[in-house]
Design an enzyme around this catalytic site. Structure first.
Site, short mmCIF file in Angstrom:
data_model
loop_
_atom_site.label_atom_id
_atom_site.label_comp_id
_atom_site.label_asym_id
_atom_site.label_seq_id
_atom_site.Cartn_x
_atom_site.Cartn_y
_atom_site.Cartn_z
N ARG A 48 0.27 -1.15 -0.57
CA ARG A 48 0.56 0.01 -0.40
C ARG A 48 0.66 0.99 -0.13
O ARG A 48 0.16 2.05 0.94
CB ARG A 48 -1.13 -0.65 1.48
CG ARG A 48 -1.42 -1.25 1.18
CD ARG A 48 -2.86 -0.97 0.14
NE ARG A 48 -3.80 -1.75 0.21
CZ ARG A 48 -5.13 -1.57 1.02
NH1 ARG A 48 -5.60 -0.62 0.48
NH2 ARG A 48 -5.82 -2.31 0.57
N ARG A 74 -4.18 7.05 0.22
CA ARG A 74 -4.86 7.33 0.91
C ARG A 74 -3.82 8.44 1.82
O ARG A 74 -4.13 9.62 2.27
CB ARG A 74 -5.78 7.14 2.06
CG ARG A 74 -7.28 6.74 1.07
CD ARG A 74 -8.12 6.41 1.41
NE ARG A 74 -8.06 4.71 1.79
CZ ARG A 74 -7.98 4.18 2.05
NH1 ARG A 74 -9.89 4.26 2.66
NH2 ARG A 74 -7.84 2.91 2.60
N TYR A 90 -14.38 -11.34 0.63
CA TYR A 90 -15.42 -10.67 -0.16
C TYR A 90 -16.61 -11.45 -0.13
O TYR A 90 -17.70 -10.92 -0.07
CB TYR A 90 -14.06 -9.41 -0.28
CG TYR A 90 -13.19 -9.14 -0.39
CD1 TYR A 90 -13.63 -7.81 0.32
CD2 TYR A 90 -11.90 -9.38 0.81
CE1 TYR A 90 -12.94 -7.16 1.93
CE2 TYR A 90 -10.94 -8.26 1.09
CZ TYR A 90 -11.84 -7.22 1.62
OH TYR A 90 -10.66 -6.89 2.73
N ARG A 109 -7.80 11.56 -6.04
CA ARG A 109 -8.75 11.60 -5.81
C ARG A 109 -9.50 11.74 -5.84
O ARG A 109 -10.92 11.22 -5.94
CB ARG A 109 -8.73 10.27 -4.65
CG ARG A 109 -7.99 8.72 -4.96
CD ARG A 109 -9.84 7.95 -5.44
NE ARG A 109 -10.66 6.97 -4.53
CZ ARG A 109 -11.30 7.81 -4.27
NH1 ARG A 109 -12.20 8.01 -4.86
NH2 ARG A 109 -11.94 6.92 -2.99
N ASP A 159 -6.25 -3.35 -7.30
CA ASP A 159 -7.12 -3.76 -6.16
C ASP A 159 -7.31 -5.80 -6.18
O ASP A 159 -6.93 -5.84 -7.20
CB ASP A 159 -8.33 -3.01 -5.95
CG ASP A 159 -8.63 -3.62 -4.10
OD1 ASP A 159 -8.03 -2.59 -3.30
OD2 ASP A 159 -10.31 -4.04 -4.02
#
Ligand code: 1CP
Length: 360
Positions: A42, A46, A168, A55, A91
């Site tokens: 990562r 963010r 998921y 974004r 992702d």
């Protein structure tokens, strides 16, 4: 001729690309390196202002589906941090859309699947994935990122491992206790194996396609595997992982990563992978002893990056000291960089690992 040299069509030797002799790929092959290679899971995301700015104009899915933007995000991160490898900006859940799943990234919540797989009929309705068609934008992102990177920096392609992806699909998003996933696994074990086989087939094509498109290494994220007992891993996951690794045709190293999985590491190693990811809960030295001859990646706690630089250095030194003398360590966090992490601390970590590990 070294292993990394290639023959051209006339039988002559071509010059190896610069990345073949990078510290990262040497460490994957357990060869000696001049310093410890470091990259961070990562590493683009963010916590970086550049990412948040982009974004604010584009949705996360658009970002992943636009090879030019995915490239920009990763190149920016790699340049700012000075890391030894890049990973494609993508992702693990994108593979679910072509299966027929309704995927949305909800601000503040994370990924949501609006049509979770809760019954055998739901699972039967899922579609086979042909990544060359439906996920071609990822292969384009690999090509574009590879073309934009300097030749000495290797590029990592990745996918979610089948259990983590299945969790998921069945939960409909992230989970604390994986109740629906385990219920499906225990109650519909035949449909569970069919589901794992479907994800495995898709993942093999997807990873092989990323290597063909230009990735020099691959990582399988089994982030949530640590919720299983060793017995359940053996029954419900191991055969699929073994098959997956055996089906990867590309001649590139594969990193096998999980978290909370101290009790599963030996089985995971047996299932496959050239590099075993170690999260921050395990002691690196003794765990590596138990695993034997393999490269390892990890294992700094991502929360250490919120501490003062002295603490970051102290904790990083503990890891480097445990490794000293062994070949095949890739420095990384034990899990991904957290959203509010100070960027300066990440840059200082990378510098510190390089300086502290450089052999004169
Ligand atoms: O901007 C945003 O709001 C989206 C945040 C985000 C980002 C930047 C998501 C949603 N995914 C990503 C990129 C991403 N995901 C990368 C490439 C960037 C990099 O590594 O630098 C990678 C390798 C992943 C892999 C991924 N996605 C994993 C495995 C790694 C891990 O952290 O365990 C998992 C579990 C996911 C699912 C996912 N996607 C996004 C979020 C917020 C999550 C986790 C949600 C949860 O906790 O359940």
């Amino acid at each position: 001729m070294t292993e990394v040299d290639q023959m051209d069509n006339n039988g002559g030797t071509m010059v190896s690309p610069a990345w073949a002799e990078s510290a990262f790929l040497k460490a994957c092959r357990c060869e000696p390196t001049d310093y410890t290679p470091v990259w961070l899971m990562r590493q683009a995301g963010r916590y970086m202002k550049e990412y948040r700015d982009l974004r604010s104009k584009v949705s996360f899915l658009d970002l992943c589906q636009r090879p030019d933007l995915a490239t920009e995000v990763m190149i920016t991160a790699v340049e700012r941090l000075g890391v030894d490898a890049a990973i494609i900006f993508s992702d693990i859940l994108l593979i679910l859309q072509p299966m027929g799943m309704d995927l949305e990234y909800v601000a503040g919540t994370g990924p949501v699947l609006h049509n979770p797989v809760r019954t055998v009929d739901h699972a039967k309705a899922l579609m086979e994935v042909e990544p060359a068609e439906s996920l071609n934008y990822v292969f384009e992102a690999v090509k574009a990122t590879r073309a934009a990177l300097p030749p000495h920096l290797p590029l990592i392609g990745f996918a979610g491992a089948p259990f983590t992806v299945a969790s998921y699909m069945i939960e409909g998003g992230g989970s604390k206790n994986y109740r629906y996933t385990k219920q499906f696994m225990y109650c519909y074990s035949s449909a569970w194996h069919d589901l794992m086989a479907l994800i495995t087939r898709a993942t093999v094509k997807y990873l092989n396609g990323q290597a063909t498109a230009g990735a020099q290494a691959l990582q399988l994220f089994d982030s949530w595997i640590g919720c299983l007992s060793p017995a359940d891993y053996q029954t419900f996951v191991f055969p699929h992982m073994q098959h997956l690794f055996a089906s990867l045709s590309a001649d590139v190293p594969v990193i096998h990563f999980g978290t909370g999985n101290a009790t599963l590491l030996k089985q995971q190693r047996e299932a496959g992978g050239d590099v075993i990811g170690l999260d921050f809960r395990v002691d690196l030295s003794s765990t590596w002893d138990q695993l034997g001859e393999t490269a390892v990646q990890g294992n700094l706690d991502p929360c250490v990056l919120f501490a003062d630089p002295e603490v970051i250095q102290q904790k990083s030194k503990l890891i480097l000291d445990q490794v000293r003398g062994r070949n095949g360590h890739i420095f990384n966090l034990g899990h991904g960089v957290l959203p509010e992490t100070p960027v300066d601390h990440v840059i200082e970590l990378v510098d510190y690992v390089h300086n502290q590990s450089t052999k004169n």
